[in-house]
Design an enzyme around this catalytic site. Structure first.
Site, PDB file in Angstrom:
ATOM      1  N   ASP A 169      76.084  53.176 -51.191  1.00 47.51           N
ATOM      2  CA  ASP A 169      75.549  54.501 -51.527  1.00 47.51           C
ATOM      3  C   ASP A 169      75.670  54.758 -53.025  1.00 47.51           C
ATOM      4  OD1 ASP A 169      74.293  56.892 -50.933  1.00 47.51           O
ATOM      5  OD2 ASP A 169      76.157  57.968 -50.575  1.00 47.51           O
TER       6      ASP A 169
ATOM      7  N   GLY B  85      78.448  67.668 -51.220  1.00 43.56           N
ATOM      8  CA  GLY B  85      78.078  66.428 -50.549  1.00 43.56           C
ATOM      9  C   GLY B  85      77.505  66.703 -49.178  1.00 43.56           C
TER      10      GLY B  85
ATOM     11  N   CYS C 251      82.142  70.249 -49.813  1.00 43.76           N
ATOM     12  CA  CYS C 251      82.093  70.518 -51.250  1.00 43.76           C
ATOM     13  C   CYS C 251      83.284  69.882 -51.957  1.00 43.76           C
ATOM     14  CB  CYS C 251      82.093  72.025 -51.494  1.00 43.76           C
ATOM     15  SG  CYS C 251      80.682  72.897 -50.778  1.00 43.76           S
TER      16      CYS C 251
END
Length: 458
Positions: A288, A172, A176
């Site tokens: 998102d 990300g 991680c």
């Protein structure tokens, strides 16, 4: 909820009440000069200096048949009673004020001590929610309102093999995601966030706070969290089939996802969004949504994840929110004007639906300096029935009823409309997808009614 008291107001009411009582009592005392009443009712008003002659005249005029000495004696007796009453009332008032002050201090002090001791009371609730974590060291309040179990960092370090690169299953913006196995043979996913900047810390707190209050089959489950120096860790249930992005755009290129499986994933995602938009109070805007944040378990059930950028409706002015998101999924009105609503999530869902339908990435590079979005490329062909079958992902081409294909394309076109007012609510999208998903996968479609379409000779 405790309502704060205004102490000066209480004192004023108390003094006024005492004045009325004294005034009423003095009216029961006959033949008293008015200046005596005034001086007792309001002690701040000084008594006038009356000469003995005027006093004698006042007494004689009021009671000519009574001797002056008896009158003085009677007045002194009444004055003693009045003074005793005033003294008693003053003492009682002082006691009441002391008790009131002590009570207000106790309320303020107890509210502060509750905040400090929430780790004990709320921690027990967190452990009851996740029984298998009861053996871990401590539990405390995380975020603003939610409580989650705190897992000892050493446990996470051991479970991930000291965070070996071979255990990384995702990456990300701030760290991680690692696959891990806890001591009780429970497989979990651990997201490690490097919180050296305030944005990462804020996203960590926001996600933990939201997920601690959300429970839905199509939203990832939060199992616990931890911290170590500048790193923060969030522990989730493990999703064995990874993300939708990996399935569609990874080495397999969507080969494991049939048409019906893709429609099931779209339906699960819509159900998760509907829960956030219509069943959470206040409503939650994910902000998102993308294929990498849609995770798939062993049975390809889809769950929404990564709530670091999510906001609750009414928690802040959405028109002044810092622009965040992923290129290709961000709605035009949010990108250009900063306007954020639940229709922004609907736009992102439309992009995901196009990925499922076409097998293409949301943004693809044409040249090193030029990119093209899936919306711009597909829009002219989605509304043309003669061109639509030719742009469908090769893995699922000619495996669905053409009517279903046109219906999904129509839903996608509505979701990615430039004007948010033209986009449907996620509930309407959900109702449109349910008839396209087989009953055994959570829809209402009878697969036996669907006939396999012959491949086009073209």
């Amino acid at each position: 909820m405790c309502v704060p008291f205004h102490v000066p107001s209480i004192l004023h009411v108390f003094i006024e009440t005492m004045k009325m009582k004294l005034l009423f009592m003095f009216f029961l005392i006959p033949h008293k000069p008015i200046w005596i009443l005034a001086s007792i009712v309001d002690p701040l008003v000084p008594s006038p200096q009356i000469s003995p002659i005027l006093t004698s005249i006042a007494v004689s005029a009021s009671s000519p048949d009574i001797h002056v000495g008896d009158e003085h004696q009677n007045m002194d007796s009444h004055m003693k009673k009045v003074m005793a009453f005033v003294a008693a009332s003053t003492g009682l008032g002082a006691i009441i004020l002391c008790l009131l002050s002590f009570w207000i201090f106790y309320i303020k002090y107890s509210s502060k001590s509750k905040k400090k001791n929430l780790q004990n009371s709320d921690g027990e609730k967190g452990l009851r929610l996740v029984p298998f974590l009861s053996k871990f060291s401590s539990v405390r309040l995380v975020g603003k309102k939610g409580c989650v179990p705190i897992i000892d960092y050493k446990q996470l370090e051991k479970a991930t093999g000291n965070f070996k690169e071979s255990n990384i299953i995702g990456e990300g913006g701030f760290g991680c995601v690692y696959k891990a196995r806890l001591d009780d043979n429970l497989d979990v996913a651990i997201k490690k966030l490097n919180c050296e900047c305030q944005y990462a810390e804020r996203e960590f707190e926001n996600e933990v706070d939201l997920l601690s209050k959300i429970q839905h089959p199509n939203v990832i489950s939060l199992l616990g969290c931890s911290s170590n120096e500048d790193s923060r860790f969030i522990v989730y249930e493990l999703m064995q089939n990874g993300s939708l992005e990996t399935q569609l755009h990874g080495p397999s290129h969507g080969s494991a996802l049939t048409w019906h499986m893709r429609m099931k994933i779209a339906l699960d995602t819509a159900r998760g969004l509907k829960y956030l938009h219509e069943h959470c109070y206040p409503a939650v805007i994910h902000r998102d949504l993308k294929s990498s944040n849609i995770l798939l378990d062993a049975n390809f059930n889809a769950k929404l994840s990564d709530f670091g950028l999510a906001i609750t409706d009414g928690s802040q002015n959405k028109n002044n929110i810092k622009l965040s998101g992923t290129l290709g999924y961000v709605a035009p009105e949010y990108l250009l004007d900063g306007k954020l609503t639940d229709k922004s999530d609907v736009y992102a869902f439309g992009v995901v639906l196009l990925e499922l339908l076409l097998g293409r990435k949301p943004v693809e590079k044409l040249t090193p300096s030029q990119c093209q979005s899936i919306v711009t490329w597909a829009m002219p062909q989605l509304t043309d029935r003669s061109k639509l079958p030719n742009i469908v992902d090769n893995v699922i081409k000619n495996t669905m009823d053409p009517k279903h294909l046109y219906q999904v394309a129509a839903v996608a076109v509505l979701c990615v409309q430039p004007e948010p007012c033209y986009r449907p609510l996620i509930a309407d999208v959900l109702h449109s997808l349910i008839p396209l998903v087989p009953v055994e996968l959570g829809g209402t479609l009878r697969v036996s009614q669907v006939t396999q379409q012959p491949k086009n000779s073209s």
